[in-house]
Design a protein around this motif. Sequence first.
Motif, PDB file in Angstrom:
ATOM      1  N   GLY A  34      52.943 132.947  32.943  1.00  0.00           N
ATOM      2  CA  GLY A  34      52.707 134.268  33.541  1.00  0.00           C
ATOM      3  C   GLY A  34      52.950 134.319  35.041  1.00  0.00           C
ATOM      4  N   LEU A  35      53.776 133.401  35.521  1.00  0.00           N
ATOM      5  CA  LEU A  35      53.992 133.325  36.973  1.00  0.00           C
ATOM      6  C   LEU A  35      54.896 134.434  37.484  1.00  0.00           C
ATOM      7  CD1 LEU A  35      54.306 129.515  36.911  1.00  0.00           C
ATOM      8  CD2 LEU A  35      52.518 130.827  38.051  1.00  0.00           C
ATOM      9  N   ILE A  36      55.835 134.858  36.647  1.00  0.00           N
ATOM     10  CA  ILE A  36      56.706 135.954  37.065  1.00  0.00           C
ATOM     11  C   ILE A  36      55.849 137.203  37.261  1.00  0.00           C
ATOM     12  CG2 ILE A  36      58.559 137.505  36.295  1.00  0.00           C
ATOM     13  CD1 ILE A  36      59.966 134.945  35.199  1.00  0.00           C
ATOM     14  N   LEU A  37      54.925 137.421  36.320  1.00  0.00           N
ATOM     15  CA  LEU A  37      54.026 138.576  36.442  1.00  0.00           C
ATOM     16  C   LEU A  37      53.142 138.463  37.687  1.00  0.00           C
ATOM     17  CD1 LEU A  37      52.939 141.221  35.317  1.00  0.00           C
ATOM     18  CD2 LEU A  37      51.318 139.907  33.941  1.00  0.00           C
ATOM     19  N   ALA A  38      52.634 137.265  37.971  1.00  0.00           N
ATOM     20  CA  ALA A  38      51.808 137.078  39.169  1.00  0.00           C
ATOM     21  C   ALA A  38      52.600 137.484  40.417  1.00  0.00           C
ATOM     22  CB  ALA A  38      51.334 135.632  39.271  1.00  0.00           C
ATOM     23  N   GLY A  39      53.863 137.072  40.458  1.00  0.00           N
ATOM     24  CA  GLY A  39      54.724 137.433  41.593  1.00  0.00           C
ATOM     25  C   GLY A  39      54.962 138.932  41.658  1.00  0.00           C
ATOM     26  N   VAL A  40      55.201 139.529  40.509  1.00  0.00           N
ATOM     27  CA  VAL A  40      55.431 140.982  40.460  1.00  0.00           C
ATOM     28  C   VAL A  40      54.217 141.733  40.991  1.00  0.00           C
ATOM     29  CG1 VAL A  40      55.787 142.948  38.902  1.00  0.00           C
ATOM     30  CG2 VAL A  40      57.087 140.846  38.538  1.00  0.00           C
ATOM     31  N   ILE A  41      53.032 141.303  40.570  1.00  0.00           N
ATOM     32  CA  ILE A  41      51.809 142.002  41.012  1.00  0.00           C
ATOM     33  C   ILE A  41      51.610 141.848  42.518  1.00  0.00           C
ATOM     34  CG2 ILE A  41      49.290 142.093  40.787  1.00  0.00           C
ATOM     35  CD1 ILE A  41      49.629 141.319  37.827  1.00  0.00           C
ATOM     36  N   MET A  42      51.860 140.642  43.023  1.00  0.00           N
ATOM     37  CA  MET A  42      51.742 140.409  44.478  1.00  0.00           C
ATOM     38  C   MET A  42      52.697 141.341  45.233  1.00  0.00           C
ATOM     39  SD  MET A  42      50.268 137.741  46.365  1.00  0.00           S
ATOM     40  CE  MET A  42      50.297 137.195  48.050  1.00  0.00           C
ATOM     41  N   ALA A  43      53.923 141.441  44.725  1.00  0.00           N
ATOM     42  CA  ALA A  43      54.936 142.282  45.389  1.00  0.00           C
ATOM     43  C   ALA A  43      54.562 143.760  45.274  1.00  0.00           C
ATOM     44  CB  ALA A  43      56.301 142.008  44.775  1.00  0.00           C
ATOM     45  N   GLU A  44      54.011 144.148  44.136  1.00  0.00           N
ATOM     46  CA  GLU A  44      53.580 145.544  43.974  1.00  0.00           C
ATOM     47  C   GLU A  44      52.443 145.880  44.924  1.00  0.00           C
ATOM     48  OE1 GLU A  44      54.851 146.701  39.403  1.00  0.00           O
ATOM     49  OE2 GLU A  44      52.879 145.808  39.733  1.00  0.00           O
ATOM     50  N   ALA A  45      51.535 144.918  45.101  1.00  0.00           N
ATOM     51  CA  ALA A  45      50.424 145.126  46.036  1.00  0.00           C
ATOM     52  C   ALA A  45      50.977 145.428  47.430  1.00  0.00           C
ATOM     53  CB  ALA A  45      49.537 143.889  46.074  1.00  0.00           C
ATOM     54  N   ALA A  46      51.959 144.633  47.849  1.00  0.00           N
ATOM     55  CA  ALA A  46      52.539 144.808  49.185  1.00  0.00           C
ATOM     56  C   ALA A  46      53.328 146.116  49.270  1.00  0.00           C
ATOM     57  CB  ALA A  46      53.452 143.627  49.502  1.00  0.00           C
ATOM     58  N   SER A  47      54.152 146.348  48.257  1.00  0.00           N
ATOM     59  CA  SER A  47      55.131 147.437  48.323  1.00  0.00           C
ATOM     60  C   SER A  47      54.540 148.809  47.998  1.00  0.00           C
ATOM     61  CB  SER A  47      56.265 147.103  47.356  1.00  0.00           C
ATOM     62  OG  SER A  47      57.027 148.223  47.084  1.00  0.00           O
ATOM     63  N   ILE A  48      53.724 148.867  46.954  1.00  0.00           N
ATOM     64  CA  ILE A  48      53.213 150.171  46.509  1.00  0.00           C
ATOM     65  C   ILE A  48      51.890 150.502  47.200  1.00  0.00           C
ATOM     66  CG2 ILE A  48      52.466 151.540  44.496  1.00  0.00           C
ATOM     67  CD1 ILE A  48      55.388 150.837  44.229  1.00  0.00           C
ATOM     68  N   TYR A  49      50.983 149.499  47.324  1.00  0.00           N
ATOM     69  CA  TYR A  49      49.637 149.800  47.813  1.00  0.00           C
ATOM     70  C   TYR A  49      49.449 149.552  49.310  1.00  0.00           C
ATOM     71  CZ  TYR A  49      48.831 150.196  42.847  1.00  0.00           C
ATOM     72  OH  TYR A  49      48.925 150.575  41.531  1.00  0.00           O
ATOM     73  N   ASP A  50      50.190 148.575  49.856  1.00  0.00           N
ATOM     74  CA  ASP A  50      50.013 148.265  51.284  1.00  0.00           C
ATOM     75  C   ASP A  50      51.121 148.864  52.158  1.00  0.00           C
ATOM     76  OD1 ASP A  50      47.738 146.909  50.615  1.00  0.00           O
ATOM     77  OD2 ASP A  50      48.513 144.906  51.050  1.00  0.00           O
ATOM     78  N   GLY A  51      52.109 149.492  51.544  1.00  0.00           N
ATOM     79  CA  GLY A  51      53.162 150.159  52.317  1.00  0.00           C
ATOM     80  C   GLY A  51      54.110 149.228  53.062  1.00  0.00           C
ATOM     81  N   LYS A  52      54.261 148.000  52.569  1.00  0.00           N
ATOM     82  CA  LYS A  52      55.212 147.075  53.203  1.00  0.00           C
ATOM     83  C   LYS A  52      56.492 146.999  52.373  1.00  0.00           C
ATOM     84  CE  LYS A  52      51.783 144.263  55.511  1.00  0.00           C
ATOM     85  NZ  LYS A  52      50.950 143.086  55.445  1.00  0.00           N
ATOM     86  N   GLN A  53      57.443 146.229  52.854  1.00  0.00           N
ATOM     87  CA  GLN A  53      58.642 145.964  52.066  1.00  0.00           C
ATOM     88  C   GLN A  53      58.386 144.710  51.236  1.00  0.00           C
ATOM     89  OE1 GLN A  53      61.722 147.637  52.364  1.00  0.00           O
ATOM     90  NE2 GLN A  53      61.118 148.997  54.031  1.00  0.00           N
ATOM     91  N   ALA A  54      58.886 144.704  50.001  1.00  0.00           N
ATOM     92  CA  ALA A  54      58.742 143.498  49.177  1.00  0.00           C
ATOM     93  C   ALA A  54      59.891 143.389  48.189  1.00  0.00           C
ATOM     94  CB  ALA A  54      57.417 143.531  48.416  1.00  0.00           C
ATOM     95  N   VAL A  55      60.294 142.158  47.946  1.00  0.00           N
ATOM     96  CA  VAL A  55      61.291 141.876  46.899  1.00  0.00           C
ATOM     97  C   VAL A  55      60.760 140.736  46.057  1.00  0.00           C
ATOM     98  CG1 VAL A  55      63.654 141.183  46.378  1.00  0.00           C
ATOM     99  CG2 VAL A  55      63.210 142.523  48.406  1.00  0.00           C
ATOM    100  N   GLN A  56      60.863 140.886  44.758  1.00  0.00           N
ATOM    101  CA  GLN A  56      60.448 139.805  43.857  1.00  0.00           C
ATOM    102  C   GLN A  56      61.663 139.362  43.061  1.00  0.00           C
ATOM    103  OE1 GLN A  56      60.250 140.063  40.293  1.00  0.00           O
ATOM    104  NE2 GLN A  56      59.446 138.004  40.005  1.00  0.00           N
ATOM    105  N   SER A  57      61.853 138.071  42.952  1.00  0.00           N
ATOM    106  CA  SER A  57      62.945 137.570  42.111  1.00  0.00           C
ATOM    107  C   SER A  57      62.454 136.337  41.371  1.00  0.00           C
ATOM    108  CB  SER A  57      64.168 137.238  42.951  1.00  0.00           C
ATOM    109  OG  SER A  57      63.902 136.107  43.749  1.00  0.00           O
ATOM    110  N   GLN A  58      63.242 135.875  40.442  1.00  0.00           N
ATOM    111  CA  GLN A  58      62.797 134.748  39.637  1.00  0.00           C
ATOM    112  C   GLN A  58      63.950 133.875  39.227  1.00  0.00           C
ATOM    113  OE1 GLN A  58      61.273 137.624  37.008  1.00  0.00           O
ATOM    114  NE2 GLN A  58      63.266 138.458  37.326  1.00  0.00           N
ATOM    115  N   SER A  59      63.578 132.693  38.804  1.00  0.00           N
ATOM    116  CA  SER A  59      64.587 131.786  38.288  1.00  0.00           C
ATOM    117  C   SER A  59      63.945 131.038  37.151  1.00  0.00           C
ATOM    118  CB  SER A  59      65.011 130.862  39.421  1.00  0.00           C
ATOM    119  OG  SER A  59      65.411 129.628  38.928  1.00  0.00           O
ATOM    120  N   TYR A  60      64.620 131.010  36.044  1.00  0.00           N
ATOM    121  CA  TYR A  60      64.043 130.346  34.872  1.00  0.00           C
ATOM    122  C   TYR A  60      65.171 129.824  34.003  1.00  0.00           C
ATOM    123  CZ  TYR A  60      65.308 134.832  32.796  1.00  0.00           C
ATOM    124  OH  TYR A  60      65.993 135.936  32.396  1.00  0.00           O
TER     125      TYR A  60
END
Lengths: 377, 182
Positions: free
Chosen positions: B16-42
Amino acid sequence: MAKKVAFLQGNEAAAQGALYAGCTFFGGYPITPSTEVAEVLSIELPKIGGKFIQMEDEIGAMASVIGASLTGAKVLTATSGPGLSLKQELIGYACIAETPVVIVNVMRGGPSTGMPTGPSQSDVMCAKWGTHGDHPAICLVPASVQELFEETVRAFNLAEKYRTPVMVMPDEIVAHMRERIVFPEPGEMEVINRTAPSVSPAEYKPYDTKFGDVPPLAAFGTDYRFHVTGLNKAEDGFPTTKAALVQAEEERQVRKVEANVDDIVTFEEYELADAEVVVVAYGSTSRSARFAVNEARKQGIKAGLFRIKTFWPFPDKQIAAIAGKAKAIITPEMNLGMCTQEVQRCAQGKASVSGIFRVDGEPINPGQILEKIKEVK
Amino acid sequence: MSQRYEIRFSGAGGQGLILAGVIMAEAASIYDGKQAVQSQSYGPEARGGASKSEVIISDTLIDYPKATVVDALLALTQEAADKYSHDLKEGGVLLIDSDLVKKVPAGKFKTVAFPIINTAKNEVGREIVANIVALGAMVALTEVVTKEGAEKAVLARVPEAFVELNKKAFQMGYEKAIAARA
């Protein structure tokens, strides 16, 4: 009212862009790393009375979108790598039958099964030369999630306007990364629909050049009856081998795109005014390039970025102009030199062209580009 | 904050690490008003294999979407710790599961360790929320998104029936990380 904002994956944005453009039919066969496009549309299309079909393979998928488009629907298919290879014969069919279709192809490592989860930019030549014969080609290469939405809308517009297949080709990084996206309101972005016939069914000819290089397209299943074939055809849609007709038809098909490059070709210029070293890049690689250009500027090097947004038709004029002004051009890409050869063709030896090629499934990082900028400055 | 803050969540596919990253990025981007990019490699595997999810957070436009020099790294397996700690920056922070990463990577960064998966399993009650425990810990250690923003982002992703479970997992991760850091 505040605009709708979301944190979306590139592929999800492509699906949303298709819906914004009025897509009502998706025929596909799931394949990594494009599957999310199909996944979203399998949920959303039935809600608006559209159709989602998972076909038996990529060939069937391509056939299904051509058929659906001829009935008047705006259509999409999505695929990757081996799927694009399988679709090629029917992409040619869509070209010669002058059928508007949009194909999202997410670029992964290849050839063959290659590296399914790794990023690549090695399908750009396949977008133009994958199907045999002379034919028009339009290929868009977005670099962000927002742009993947917008370019998918534009792909539908170009397909409808020029009656031809259009490809949207994000690399795996752009397709799978997530970014904030601001959705345009309905009506905010232009949405183009194909021109309907202005003549009666009795007078209608599907390739009637009296109406210009892009003849109006009637919807199959209405009172307008016409013949569709992969053979070279006359204005009435029936096959012909008459030399003059075939020559004129082939030339017109290519001319639809070639005579309208200024309408189709889009690009972004960044720090180009005084640039001595210009990085020409596209897709996610252009983001590394921008980072490197900013770093180079901080170090006093006059570097700039020309970002290709429309890969086909290629921005010949713009690259030629850059070659006339800059000392050196750098072309980083996740293949072994596909864009580089096009840039060399346009530069005609007026500026040096150095490639940075990577096909190991890893992105080209800003450090690699910065190093090359310093080397050629 | 500096221009770019880079976080990497790593472990095995299926954790569930991709989801953890997505949530962190959403927190920054949607709720904290910052810029965020999430990407993954698997890898091509559905489960197992080293997996990573990267989040870049910035006050300004983010160009390169992948990590360059990592500010904070989570490693939930030994393989991930070995594979992904090489570009952790000097003075950065490494969070590891103390049960699973026995060979702690060497480097000039601060290492914080606690039994993340065991906390999820035995203290929160479900192993499946280990990624949210880890997320809570990363939010505490990085201080790059607000706790409120991160909590909202977690809850927006969770079905109604699992709200309390995830709240508890997030809070426990947050507290354990602060205790382990001290």
